[in-house]
Scaffold this motif. Sequence first.
Motif, PDB file in Angstrom:
ATOM      1  N   PRO A 180      18.771   2.680 -29.629  1.00  0.00           N
ATOM      2  CA  PRO A 180      16.827   3.285 -29.996  1.00  0.00           C
ATOM      3  C   PRO A 180      16.649   4.503 -28.709  1.00  0.00           C
ATOM      4  O   PRO A 180      16.034   5.064 -28.502  1.00  0.00           O
ATOM      5  N   GLU A 214       8.565  -2.731 -38.328  1.00  0.00           N
ATOM      6  CA  GLU A 214       9.398  -3.585 -36.771  1.00  0.00           C
ATOM      7  C   GLU A 214       9.902  -1.912 -36.595  1.00  0.00           C
ATOM      8  O   GLU A 214      10.188  -1.304 -35.921  1.00  0.00           O
ATOM      9  N   LYS A 242      10.283   1.276 -33.802  1.00  0.00           N
ATOM     10  CA  LYS A 242      11.835   0.855 -32.522  1.00  0.00           C
ATOM     11  C   LYS A 242      11.875   2.227 -33.100  1.00  0.00           C
ATOM     12  O   LYS A 242      12.715   2.395 -31.479  1.00  0.00           O
ATOM     13  N   TRP A 243      12.176   2.950 -33.819  1.00  0.00           N
ATOM     14  CA  TRP A 243      12.787   4.254 -33.422  1.00  0.00           C
ATOM     15  C   TRP A 243      11.697   5.599 -33.476  1.00  0.00           C
ATOM     16  O   TRP A 243      12.378   6.601 -33.387  1.00  0.00           O
TER      17      TRP A 243
END
Lengths: 271, 254
Positions: free
Chosen positions: A56, B34, B38-39
């Motif tokens: 990420p 989610e 997150k990204w």
Amino acid sequence: MRIGKGWLGLSAIAALALAAAGPAWTQTDTIASVKQKGKVVVGVKADYKPFGYTDPSGKIVGLEVDLADDVAKRLGVQIELVPVIAANRMEFLKQGRIDLMIATMAYKPDRAEVIGIPEPFYYAGAANVFAKKSSGLKAWADLKGKPVCAIQGAYYNRRTGEEFGANLVVFKGVTEAMAALEAGNCVGVVFDTTFFAGIMGDAKWADYAMVLPSIDPEPWGVGVRKDDPKFAAYMSGVIKDWHKTGYLLALEKKWGIPQSPYLVEQQAKFK
Amino acid sequence: MLTSRAGVALLAAFVASIVVAQVQAIPGQPSVVELLVKWTPLLAKGFLFNLLISFFAMLVGTLAGVLLGSARISPRPPVRGMSWIVVQFFRNAPWLVLLFFVMFLLPFEFHVGGTTIPFPDWIKATLGLALPIMANVAEILRGAVQSIPTAQWDAARSLAFSRRQTLWKIILPQCVKRMLPPWMNWYAILTMATTLASIVGVSEVMTLTLRITNAEGRTDLLIPIYSYVLLWFFVYCWPISLMTRRLEARYEVR
């Protein structure tokens, strides 16, 4: 005769000059230039879990990134990772954009003509078709005329399409191909056995399996520039060491890949 | 044409894709929302990169396009002819082909004296995308100049203005207004076209999306994440489109 001698002398000088200049022009010395720069630039995949993929924060991680780190450590230099794809990885190496390539590349004679692929190889994969267990596919010939999902740039795509007569539906990424399989747009996905081995444990794919006998087993090699035998020899030593010390087997475990018989076999060979 | 109705439809598709993914979710796995959260920072970084490419490509393309457009209206036939060929070539060549051409033609670094100047991929992609923009801006300029009644040229000449003075002081100031809407239109098109750079290996938003889907290996993430990215582009390009139409209406030649 005099003239002849003169010419001989001249051409000898010319030949010497060429010989002296020659290596400087045609040979590259990656190890020396890497040490001078203080960093080694390694081309890795950023879209092939778990060998090289993005986390990420945007960092590239994976088994091959660990290998690249190890090479940098051995050379005593910093590392810079450049994400590559199948379509540009050899070009980058040739241009000098990257010094070393560790990017899930299968050894192929025509590839070895363009770049240096030092032996031994560090991994091996093969091709198989991932399909529903109930699909009734038994042999590669059963694919004839059926839609089969494939991923851009894989070497066995051509064989699947031409020799076995499958109607290839080609995707850019493996996730897209898997989604198409799930949606029933194709009877199976043809891809690396290493990838399927990694997802076999998922509950989601419980009804699916590699239904055909694997074909085209291909060892994976690292890439160096063609005109740099010194670096190729160095990498050969490094890869041998990876096998001997069990480093590759340990990494395989770390990244949750089922143990491949190839690595066990290679470790026994170099012990 | 980007309309607000398209935006609503897009938003609806995005929400629907998330709802579908949520319903089909396997317990124990992180939800699609989610994952998107997150990204998002990484995607945002990639999207900014697209904007950067679009700014520079527009800048370079416009500057070169103005020069090329001036050549298109030159009184000298050879200059006019040559520039016509250049314009036709770059307007009609597929953008992706131009991009590939530039990517593989230009080196990745320059050696000037003893120093090495790196020439990263995204700059090459920027130049590749600037080429069609250049040709189209040249055509916009030519069209705008020619849309000014020729009587003005004659009138200017009778007042002893030179050709250059006429062009700079009388014709071009009127052209800017007319050029603005199509120019902005091309900017919106260019912004959407920056995703082509993913094909030549630039780490922009589409490349990152592919990497993200492969890192997650979740087939249910595909539609939500791609519509999410689409929505970002819409949110950026829609105001431009809206403003373009407003300007067009205001400057309409009746």
